[in-house]
Scaffold this motif. Sequence first.
Motif, PDB file in Angstrom:
ATOM      1  N   ASN A 418       0.839  -1.201   0.000  1.00 33.20           N
ATOM      2  CA  ASN A 418       0.000   0.000   0.000  1.00 33.20           C
ATOM      3  C   ASN A 418       0.876   1.254   0.000  1.00 33.20           C
ATOM      4  O   ASN A 418       1.794   1.395   0.796  1.00 33.20           O
ATOM      5  N   GLY A 419       0.582   2.173  -0.895  1.00 28.88           N
ATOM      6  CA  GLY A 419       1.359   3.407  -0.978  1.00 28.88           C
ATOM      7  C   GLY A 419       1.132   4.339   0.195  1.00 28.88           C
ATOM      8  O   GLY A 419       1.920   5.257   0.429  1.00 28.88           O
ATOM      9  N   TYR A 420       0.047   4.117   0.931  1.00 27.14           N
ATOM     10  CA  TYR A 420      -0.243   4.915   2.125  1.00 27.14           C
ATOM     11  C   TYR A 420      -0.311   3.960   3.316  1.00 27.14           C
ATOM     12  O   TYR A 420      -1.399   3.555   3.744  1.00 27.14           O
ATOM     13  N   PRO A 421       0.853   3.583   3.818  1.00 23.87           N
ATOM     14  CA  PRO A 421       0.898   2.501   4.827  1.00 23.87           C
ATOM     15  C   PRO A 421       0.207   2.890   6.125  1.00 23.87           C
ATOM     16  O   PRO A 421       0.349   4.001   6.620  1.00 23.87           O
ATOM     17  N   GLN A 422      -0.553   1.961   6.635  1.00 25.94           N
ATOM     18  CA  GLN A 422      -1.189   2.109   7.933  1.00 25.94           C
ATOM     19  C   GLN A 422      -0.941   0.840   8.744  1.00 25.94           C
ATOM     20  O   GLN A 422      -0.966  -0.270   8.199  1.00 25.94           O
ATOM     21  N   ALA A 423      -0.716   1.024  10.030  1.00 19.25           N
ATOM     22  CA  ALA A 423      -0.455  -0.127  10.896  1.00 19.25           C
ATOM     23  C   ALA A 423      -1.699  -1.004  10.988  1.00 19.25           C
ATOM     24  O   ALA A 423      -2.816  -0.503  11.140  1.00 19.25           O
ATOM     25  N   LYS A 424      -1.483  -2.309  10.879  1.00 19.23           N
ATOM     26  CA  LYS A 424      -2.611  -3.241  10.933  1.00 19.23           C
ATOM     27  C   LYS A 424      -2.159  -4.540  11.585  1.00 19.23           C
ATOM     28  O   LYS A 424      -1.151  -5.124  11.185  1.00 19.23           O
ATOM     29  N   TYR A 425      -2.916  -4.986  12.593  1.00 17.02           N
ATOM     30  CA  TYR A 425      -2.634  -6.261  13.255  1.00 17.02           C
ATOM     31  C   TYR A 425      -3.402  -7.381  12.564  1.00 17.02           C
ATOM     32  O   TYR A 425      -4.591  -7.236  12.245  1.00 17.02           O
ATOM     33  N   ILE A 426      -2.722  -8.492  12.347  1.00 21.22           N
ATOM     34  CA  ILE A 426      -3.356  -9.677  11.767  1.00 21.22           C
ATOM     35  C   ILE A 426      -2.971 -10.878  12.618  1.00 21.22           C
ATOM     36  O   ILE A 426      -1.788 -11.222  12.737  1.00 21.22           O
ATOM     37  N   GLY A 427      -3.951 -11.496  13.253  1.00 23.62           N
ATOM     38  CA  GLY A 427      -3.684 -12.612  14.153  1.00 23.62           C
ATOM     39  C   GLY A 427      -3.447 -13.912  13.409  1.00 23.62           C
ATOM     40  O   GLY A 427      -4.040 -14.162  12.357  1.00 23.62           O
ATOM     41  N   LEU A 428      -2.594 -14.754  13.953  1.00 23.21           N
ATOM     42  CA  LEU A 428      -2.354 -16.067  13.366  1.00 23.21           C
ATOM     43  C   LEU A 428      -3.560 -16.970  13.591  1.00 23.21           C
ATOM     44  O   LEU A 428      -4.221 -16.884  14.639  1.00 23.21           O
ATOM     45  N   PRO A 429      -3.834 -17.868  12.641  1.00 23.51           N
ATOM     46  CA  PRO A 429      -4.915 -18.845  12.860  1.00 23.51           C
ATOM     47  C   PRO A 429      -4.635 -19.705  14.093  1.00 23.51           C
ATOM     48  O   PRO A 429      -5.551 -20.085  14.818  1.00 23.51           O
ATOM     49  N   GLN A 430      -3.347 -19.989  14.315  1.00 22.79           N
ATOM     50  CA  GLN A 430      -2.935 -20.767  15.480  1.00 22.79           C
ATOM     51  C   GLN A 430      -1.538 -20.312  15.875  1.00 22.79           C
ATOM     52  O   GLN A 430      -0.660 -20.176  15.028  1.00 22.79           O
ATOM     53  N   SER A 431      -1.339 -20.036  17.159  1.00 23.81           N
ATOM     54  CA  SER A 431      -0.035 -19.556  17.609  1.00 23.81           C
ATOM     55  C   SER A 431       1.047 -20.610  17.347  1.00 23.81           C
ATOM     56  O   SER A 431       0.778 -21.813  17.376  1.00 23.81           O
ATOM     57  N   VAL A 432       2.255 -20.138  17.105  1.00 23.98           N
ATOM     58  CA  VAL A 432       3.372 -21.018  16.771  1.00 23.98           C
ATOM     59  C   VAL A 432       4.493 -20.814  17.788  1.00 23.98           C
ATOM     60  O   VAL A 432       4.910 -19.675  18.033  1.00 23.98           O
ATOM     61  N   PRO A 433       5.010 -21.895  18.393  1.00 26.62           N
ATOM     62  CA  PRO A 433       6.079 -21.754  19.384  1.00 26.62           C
ATOM     63  C   PRO A 433       7.334 -21.122  18.791  1.00 26.62           C
ATOM     64  O   PRO A 433       7.658 -21.330  17.612  1.00 26.62           O
ATOM     65  N   ILE A 434       8.020 -20.350  19.605  1.00 23.42           N
ATOM     66  CA  ILE A 434       9.302 -19.766  19.218  1.00 23.42           C
ATOM     67  C   ILE A 434      10.267 -19.889  20.389  1.00 23.42           C
ATOM     68  O   ILE A 434       9.860 -19.771  21.558  1.00 23.42           O
ATOM     69  N   THR A 435      11.514 -20.157  20.086  1.00 21.04           N
ATOM     70  CA  THR A 435      12.551 -20.194  21.113  1.00 21.04           C
ATOM     71  C   THR A 435      13.739 -19.378  20.650  1.00 21.04           C
ATOM     72  O   THR A 435      14.188 -19.509  19.514  1.00 21.04           O
ATOM     73  N   LEU A 436      14.212 -18.501  21.521  1.00 19.92           N
ATOM     74  CA  LEU A 436      15.456 -17.776  21.309  1.00 19.92           C
ATOM     75  C   LEU A 436      16.490 -18.455  22.190  1.00 19.92           C
ATOM     76  O   LEU A 436      16.359 -18.451  23.427  1.00 19.92           O
ATOM     77  N   THR A 437      17.475 -19.067  21.575  1.00 30.11           N
ATOM     78  CA  THR A 437      18.418 -19.883  22.321  1.00 30.11           C
ATOM     79  C   THR A 437      19.852 -19.493  21.982  1.00 30.11           C
ATOM     80  O   THR A 437      20.074 -18.548  21.207  1.00 30.11           O
ATOM     81  N   TYR A 438      20.821 -20.219  22.549  1.00 30.49           N
ATOM     82  CA  TYR A 438      22.223 -19.813  22.405  1.00 30.49           C
ATOM     83  C   TYR A 438      23.101 -21.056  22.367  1.00 30.49           C
ATOM     84  O   TYR A 438      23.303 -21.726  23.377  1.00 30.49           O
ATOM     85  N   PHE A 439      23.593 -21.393  21.175  1.00 29.98           N
ATOM     86  CA  PHE A 439      24.505 -22.521  21.003  1.00 29.98           C
ATOM     87  C   PHE A 439      25.698 -22.065  20.175  1.00 29.98           C
ATOM     88  O   PHE A 439      25.534 -21.520  19.085  1.00 29.98           O
ATOM     89  N   THR A 440      26.891 -22.317  20.684  1.00 27.14           N
ATOM     90  CA  THR A 440      28.116 -21.990  19.942  1.00 27.14           C
ATOM     91  C   THR A 440      28.665 -23.214  19.214  1.00 27.14           C
ATOM     92  O   THR A 440      29.711 -23.133  18.575  1.00 27.14           O
TER      93      THR A 440
END
Length: 470
Positions: A418-440
């Motif tokens: 859209n050339g005139y951007p507006q903030a819009k929230y769109i919910g997921l049909p089903q939440s998806v797990p996320i993990t922020l982790t740390y492996f070297t």
Amino acid sequence: MFRTGSVGRFLFLCGLVTINLWSLASVYGISRQSVPADTIAIFKEELSDTMSTLEYHDEFLSFYEKNNYQTVLLNRFLRNGQLAYLLSDLESVADHGLDPEIFRASEFRLIMEEINREKWFRDIETYRKKVKLELLTAYAVLKYSTIMEFGLVEPQSVDSNYFSTTVTADSTFVTRVLERREVKNYLDSIQPRDRVYKAFQFALKSDELAPGKTLEETKSVLSVNMERLRWKNRQTEPKYVMVNLANFSLDVIDQEESVLNMKVCVGESGRWASPQLNSKIYSVQVNPVWNIPVSIAKSETVRNAKRDRYYLANNNIAVYKDGKRIGNPSAIDWTINNAEDYVFKQMPGELNALGKIKFLFNNDCGVYLHDTPLKSAFKKKNRAISHGCIRLEKPMELALFLFGEGAKYEQIKKAMLNGYPQAKYIGLPQSVPITLTYFTAFTDDKGDVVYCDDIYGLDEVLSARLIAGR
């Protein structure tokens, strides 16, 4: 405890007869209805001396009180070589990147060999050794079980930015371990079977070198990452998003396989370091508004506005005071006004630091995944350059995975164009797990071990705690 004198010697000898008969009965599994008071006193004394400086003190007191201060585990494990099998496992924990002395293995071997040489329990000191071996057995079994199933070190003691839900041993676990009737099959059953863990073990045994590291340094890296794998903090659902902060990478995992991989930028080391956490992505915001945190407003936004009075307008940053938008922010004199008195919002558009889309998940750190207009950042080797949030190389590919083909995904694409951007929230049909982790250290598609830099300096901290045994 026993003093000289004919009566004392007589009572002492009578006590030894009782001890010897009871000890032999214990070894050969002969049940007994009561325990002599003198042996209970000795057991309690050894229990207090041996366990007072170790974990699980309260649990052991309860367990042995319930069992009338008998050598319960020795009665179960001395036969069929099970105690020797336990010792063998303790002395082989280098295969797990651990020191055998965490389990007091040398003391365990010494006392076990001394007792094995004693066919008769001739004196009170020999009985004390038996009690000590009982307590060392209980400690070793429980310590080994806890480490194999939950890890040795508490993650929060290594990283103050660690917020992942992590299961630890509780009293029910302790009781279950102490009630085990045999050792060998149990110890075999709790060995980590994760394929990455197995790859680390193989690398550890083969003395392979990580690029630019000595053998000792390589073993240390493998050891700390094996410990991270032992922590019970991993996603249990078949599909989830995983960000490895240390490797600047995001993978979408489906049935233990990566089906999407991309580069990411993460938080700078220090105050802006990205946290480790588990959550669920529940929504996206297309053409997002960036609510600039006060810390960033003070350290960067206002500083830039002081240098260039038109910085705010040129970067589409709106300024609010007392809930009202200021019409001409370039007129504000930032040499006499405080950033804390204002709210700064970067409005949707091409210049927005969050790009065209951000992915939201619940957390107390205020971080999220987001697009970025600065695509050149993904060409850098060191991508620890953000203020804690995760910048995505391929945001639309992630959106496609989360939403799938259909109306909502098409809605996202249309809104972003859209050339005139507006903030819009769109919910997921089903939440998806996320993990922020740390492996070297981790493995590639071929199963080979790959290493990356320790960008937050966490390996050294964890290694020191593993060596200390806590």
